[in-house]
Design a protein around this motif. Structure first.
Motif, mmCIF file in Angstrom:
data_model
loop_
_atom_site.group_PDB
_atom_site.id
_atom_site.type_symbol
_atom_site.label_atom_id
_atom_site.label_comp_id
_atom_site.label_asym_id
_atom_site.label_seq_id
_atom_site.Cartn_x
_atom_site.Cartn_y
_atom_site.Cartn_z
ATOM 1 N N TYR A 67 -72.460 -7.152 -34.374
ATOM 2 C CA TYR A 67 -71.401 -8.122 -34.084
ATOM 3 C C TYR A 67 -70.105 -7.372 -33.763
ATOM 4 O O TYR A 67 -69.636 -6.559 -34.567
ATOM 5 N N GLY A 68 -69.559 -7.627 -32.575
ATOM 6 C CA GLY A 68 -68.358 -6.918 -32.140
ATOM 7 C C GLY A 68 -68.629 -5.499 -31.653
ATOM 8 O O GLY A 68 -67.701 -4.787 -31.275
ATOM 9 N N HIS A 69 -69.882 -5.088 -31.663
ATOM 10 C CA HIS A 69 -70.243 -3.716 -31.269
ATOM 11 C C HIS A 69 -71.469 -3.714 -30.353
ATOM 12 O O HIS A 69 -72.390 -2.914 -30.528
ATOM 13 N N ALA A 70 -71.474 -4.628 -29.377
ATOM 14 C CA ALA A 70 -72.637 -4.767 -28.501
ATOM 15 C C ALA A 70 -72.981 -3.463 -27.782
ATOM 16 O O ALA A 70 -74.127 -3.238 -27.397
ATOM 17 N N ALA A 79 -77.595 -1.936 -23.025
ATOM 18 C CA ALA A 79 -76.363 -1.646 -23.757
ATOM 19 C C ALA A 79 -75.832 -0.242 -23.470
ATOM 20 O O ALA A 79 -74.726 0.091 -23.885
ATOM 21 N N GLN A 80 -76.620 0.572 -22.822
ATOM 22 C CA GLN A 80 -76.199 1.946 -22.519
ATOM 23 C C GLN A 80 -77.116 2.525 -21.443
ATOM 24 O O GLN A 80 -78.151 1.945 -21.134
ATOM 25 N N CYS A 81 -76.734 3.707 -20.949
ATOM 26 C CA CYS A 81 -77.646 4.455 -20.085
ATOM 27 C C CYS A 81 -78.611 5.234 -20.963
ATOM 28 O O CYS A 81 -78.291 5.562 -22.112
ATOM 29 N N GLY A 460 -72.372 -10.492 -26.388
ATOM 30 C CA GLY A 460 -73.063 -9.243 -26.071
ATOM 31 C C GLY A 460 -74.192 -9.540 -25.108
ATOM 32 O O GLY A 460 -74.375 -10.672 -24.673
ATOM 33 N N VAL A 461 -74.950 -8.499 -24.786
ATOM 34 C CA VAL A 461 -76.122 -8.682 -23.938
ATOM 35 C C VAL A 461 -77.328 -8.255 -24.764
ATOM 36 O O VAL A 461 -77.430 -7.089 -25.169
ATOM 37 N N TRP A 462 -78.188 -9.208 -25.059
ATOM 38 C CA TRP A 462 -79.262 -8.996 -26.030
ATOM 39 C C TRP A 462 -80.616 -9.223 -25.373
ATOM 40 O O TRP A 462 -80.814 -10.219 -24.681
ATOM 41 N N LEU A 463 -81.533 -8.328 -25.648
ATOM 42 C CA LEU A 463 -82.873 -8.470 -25.076
ATOM 43 C C LEU A 463 -83.725 -9.411 -25.916
ATOM 44 O O LEU A 463 -83.589 -9.474 -27.141
ATOM 45 N N PHE A 464 -84.578 -10.127 -25.232
ATOM 46 C CA PHE A 464 -85.631 -10.937 -25.848
ATOM 47 C C PHE A 464 -86.928 -10.362 -25.296
ATOM 48 O O PHE A 464 -87.098 -10.293 -24.068
ATOM 49 N N HIS A 465 -87.818 -9.891 -26.165
ATOM 50 C CA HIS A 465 -89.024 -9.246 -25.626
ATOM 51 C C HIS A 465 -90.155 -9.210 -26.633
ATOM 52 O O HIS A 465 -89.953 -9.411 -27.830
ATOM 53 N N CYS A 466 -91.331 -8.953 -26.100
ATOM 54 C CA CYS A 466 -92.485 -8.681 -26.956
ATOM 55 C C CYS A 466 -92.332 -7.263 -27.484
ATOM 56 O O CYS A 466 -91.944 -6.357 -26.744
ATOM 57 N N MET A 480 -80.560 -12.041 -22.696
ATOM 58 C CA MET A 480 -79.636 -13.076 -23.137
ATOM 59 C C MET A 480 -78.219 -12.535 -22.961
ATOM 60 O O MET A 480 -77.805 -11.606 -23.671
ATOM 61 N N VAL A 481 -77.500 -13.083 -22.014
ATOM 62 C CA VAL A 481 -76.111 -12.680 -21.797
ATOM 63 C C VAL A 481 -75.277 -13.678 -22.586
ATOM 64 O O VAL A 481 -75.056 -14.801 -22.154
ATOM 65 N N GLU A 482 -74.885 -13.255 -23.777
ATOM 66 C CA GLU A 482 -74.310 -14.205 -24.730
ATOM 67 C C GLU A 482 -72.779 -14.147 -24.690
ATOM 68 O O GLU A 482 -72.187 -13.106 -24.978
ATOM 69 N N ALA A 483 -72.176 -15.256 -24.328
ATOM 70 C CA ALA A 483 -70.719 -15.395 -24.321
ATOM 71 C C ALA A 483 -70.029 -14.171 -23.710
ATOM 72 O O ALA A 483 -69.141 -13.579 -24.322
#
Ligand code: C2O
Length: 511
Positions: A67-70, A79-81, A460-466, A480-483
Motif C-alpha cells: 500500500y503506497g509502494h506499488a 512494477a519494474q523492469c 497501483g498496478v496489480w497482476l491477477f494470474h494463475c 488490474m490498474v487500480e485507481a
C-alpha cells in the motif's frame, strides 16, 4: 519498529535436494534461500545484486500488498523492469501485515529454479497461544531448468524422454519439504507449535498429513482465522498458498512420527489419474523427531485428498461482507492453442510481457492513465476506480485446477464451486458467509468457478494470474490498474530506473 536490511547476491549454486545434483539460483552462495523474519510494522530493505550472468531477475513479496509502494511489488514488466546481470536493485517498504508470506522471482518463470523463500511477519499480539514456531515449505522439483522445461511445455512435438506429451506440463521428478527429501523437524514434548506452511510450487500443490498430530488452522494467506480443528484430515495447500496450524506435541519422547506430503495428482494428471510412469513417486516424507536415538517410521505412499473447503473458514476479525458491489468483472479462463503453441486466455486475451512496466505507463501518461488503451491490449487491462467494491467472478473453462492469485489484496472468498459445475449461475448460493474468509490465492476446481470481492483502495498496478509458472508464461494473466489517478506523486527510485536503462528501457517519468 526497526529497519531490517539484507544485502543479497543472486547467484547460481549447485544443490541436490533429492539426490540429483543441478544448478539452482541461490542467495549469497547458499541454497535453500534464507527465511526473512521481521516484526509487524518493521521496514524491510533488501538490496539484490544480479550475479547470475545469463538471466535477469527480481523479487516479488507474495501477499504483501505494498500500500503506497506499488513500485516495490517486484513483478517484472508490471512494477519494474527485469534486473539484468551485473545490476543492483533495492526494495524498501514497510511491512504492516502480520503472518505468513514468501518471496520469489517474478521474472520469466524463474522461481522454480530455486529463487524463493519464506517471509514471516511476527506479531506481538498474535491471538493464540503457542510455545515455538516452525516454518515448512513444500514444492515440486525438477531435474531440468525452467528455460528447458518451458520449451518442452510449448513444444509442438511429444517429448518422450520426459513422459511429456505435446502441450502437457512437464511432470516433476520429486516433491520437497523444506527443500529436502530427508527433513527432520526436532520437537520437544508437551508444547504447542505454530507451524507456518508455505507452498512454493511451480505446478502441483500438495496434501500434507502429520501422523498422530491433528492440525488446528489459525491463519491462511496472512488472514488470522477463528481456530478450526481439522482433525486427521490432510491439508490441501495450493501453489502459493500459506496455512498456519497449531499442533500439540505428545507428552513423552518414546516415538518419532512421520510427516507425508503428496503432490496433487488432481493437478498433474487431468483427467486420467495417476499414470504408470516408471519409478514416479509424488510422495515425500519428513519426520517429527522427539528423540534422535529412536527409529524414524517408514515412508508411506498415499494419493488421497480429504478435501477441506477453506471457504468455510471464518476470519478472526469477522470483517463483514463487502457490499454493495459497484462493479462485477467476469474472468473466463480458457486453454488455447495459438500458432500451435499452448497458451491460456482470460476473456480471449493471452497476456504478453511488456517492455515498459505497466506501472510506469500509469505514471507517465497523465490523464490518460484511466484509459485502458494506453496499457496495451496484451496486458489484458482492467481499470478500477478508487474505492469501488469489485466483485470478481472467475469461470474456469479448463479441465485442470488453477490456483488464482491477485496482487495487492487479500480478497473475500464468497464461493468456490465443485468441479464440473460450469459457469457462475449469476445468483449466489444460499449460504454465502456474512464474514467471508480472505485469501490472496484460491484454487479453482476444474470446470468450476469462484466469486471474490475486494475494495479498490490500493492504487497501483496489480497482476491477477494463475500461480502455476507454466501458465503464467503461457498468458493466464490479467492486469488490474487500480485507481491510477490516485498514485499521487509516487516516484520511481533512481536505482530502479538505472536497472531499466541497463535493460535497455528509458523511463521518461518522475524519478
Ligand atoms: Cu506469488 Cu504474481 O505472484
Amino acid at each position: 519498529a526497526k529497519t531490517v536490511y539484507y544485502d543479497w547476491s543472486i547467484d547460481w549454486v549447485t544443490a541436490s535436494p533429492d539426490g540429483f545434483s543441478r544448478p539452482v539460483i541461490g542467495i549469497n552462495g547458499q541454497w535453500p534461500c534464507p527465511q526473512i523474519d521481521v516484526d509487524l510494522n518493521d521496514r524491510l530493505v533488501v538490496t539484490i545484486h544480479n550475479n547470475l550472468g545469463n538471466e535477469s531477475t527480481g523479487l516479488h513479496w507474495h501477499g504483501i500488498n505494498q500500500y503506497g509502494h506499488a513500485d516495490m511489488d517486484g513483478s517484472a514488466g508490471t512494477a519494474q523492469c527485469p534486473v539484468p546481470p551485473n545490476s543492483s536493485f533495492t526494495y524498501d517498504f514497510p511491512v504492516n501485515q502480520a503472518g505468513t508470506y514468501w518471496y520469489h522471482s517474478h521474472t520469466q518463470g524463474q522461481y522454480p529454479d530455486g529463487l524463493r523463500g519464506p517471509l514471516i511477519v511476527h506479531d506481538p499480539n498474535f491471538p493464540y497461544h503457542f510455545d515455538e514456531e516452525i516454518t515448512m515449505t513444500f514444492s515440486d522439483w525438477y531435474h531440468e531448468q525452467m528455460p528447458t522445461l518451458l520449451n518442452y511445455y510449448q513444444s509442438t512435438a511429444d517429448v518422450t524422454n520426459n513422459s511429456i506429451q505435446a502441450g502437457q506440463a512437464p511432470i516433476p521428478e520429486s516433491g520437497l519439504i523444506n527443500d529436502s527429501q530427508n527433513n527432520k523437524i526436532h520437537v520437544k514434548p508437551g508444547k504447542t507449535y505454530l507451524i507456518h506452511m508455505i507452498d512454493m510450487a511451480n505446478f502441483p500443490g500438495v496434501a500434507v498429513y502429520f501422523d498422530g498430530h491433528p492440525f488446528t488452522a489459525v491463519e491462511v494467506d496472512g488472514t488470522y482465522t477463528e481456530q478450526h480443528f481439522l482433525g486427521d484430515q490432510n491439508l490441501r495447500i495450493a501453489p502459493a498458498q500459506r496455512w498456519s496450524v497449531l499442533i500439540t506435541t505428545k507428552n513423552d519422547t518414546s516415538k518419532n512420527f512421520v510427516i507425508f506430503a503428496t503432490l496433487d495428482v488432481n493437478m498433474l494428471f487431468p483427467p486420467h489419474g495417476i499414470p504408470s510412469i516408471k519409478g514416479w513417486n509424488g510422495n515425500t516424507t519428513a519426520w517429527l523427531v522427539y528423540d534422535d536415538a529412536k527409529p524414524l517410521p517408514p515412508q508411506k505412499t498415499f494419493y488421497s485428498f480429504d478435501f477441506f473447503d477453506d471457504v468455510a473458514l471464518v476470519p478472526y476479525d469477522r470483517a463483514p461482507l463487502l457490499e454493495p458491489v459497484d462493479r462485477r468483472i467476469t474472468m473466463n479462463l480458457q486453454n488455447a492453442s495459438i500458432d500451435g503453441i499452448t497458451r491460456f486466455t482470460i476473456n480471449d486475451v493471452t497476456y504478453l510481457p511488456q517492455k515498459v512496466p505497466s506501472l510506469y505507463t500509469a505514471l507517465t501518461v497523465g490523464n490518460y492513465s484511466t484509459d485502458p488503451v494506453v496499457y496495451g491490449e496484451n496486458t489484458n487491462p482492467f481499470v478500477l476506480k478508487y474505492g469501488e467494491i469489485i466483485e470478481l467472478v472467475i469461470n474456469n473453462h479448463h479441465e485442470n485446477l488453477h490456483p488464482m492469485h491477485l496482487h495487492g489484496h487479500q480478497f473475500q472468498v464468497l464461493e468456490r464451486s465443485y468441479p464440473d459445475t460450469g459457469v457462475f449461475p449469476g445468483t449466489y448460493m444460499a449460504n454465502v458467509s456474512s464474514t467471508p474468509i480472505r485469501r490472496d490465492t484460491v484454487m479453482l476446481n476444474k470446470n468450476g468457478w469462484s466469486v471474490w470481492r475486494f475494495k479498490a483502495d490500493n492504487p497501483g498496478v496489480w497482476l491477477f494470474h494463475c500461480h502455476v509458472e507454466y501458465h503464467i508464461t503461457s498468458g493466464l494473466m490479467a492486469t488490474m490498474v487500480e485507481a491510477p489517478d490516485h498514485l499521487g506523486n509516487l516516484k520511481i527510485p533512481k536505482d530502479h530506473i538505472q536497472a531499466c536503462k541497463n535493460y535497455g528501457m528509458e523511463y521518461q517519468g518522475n524519478a
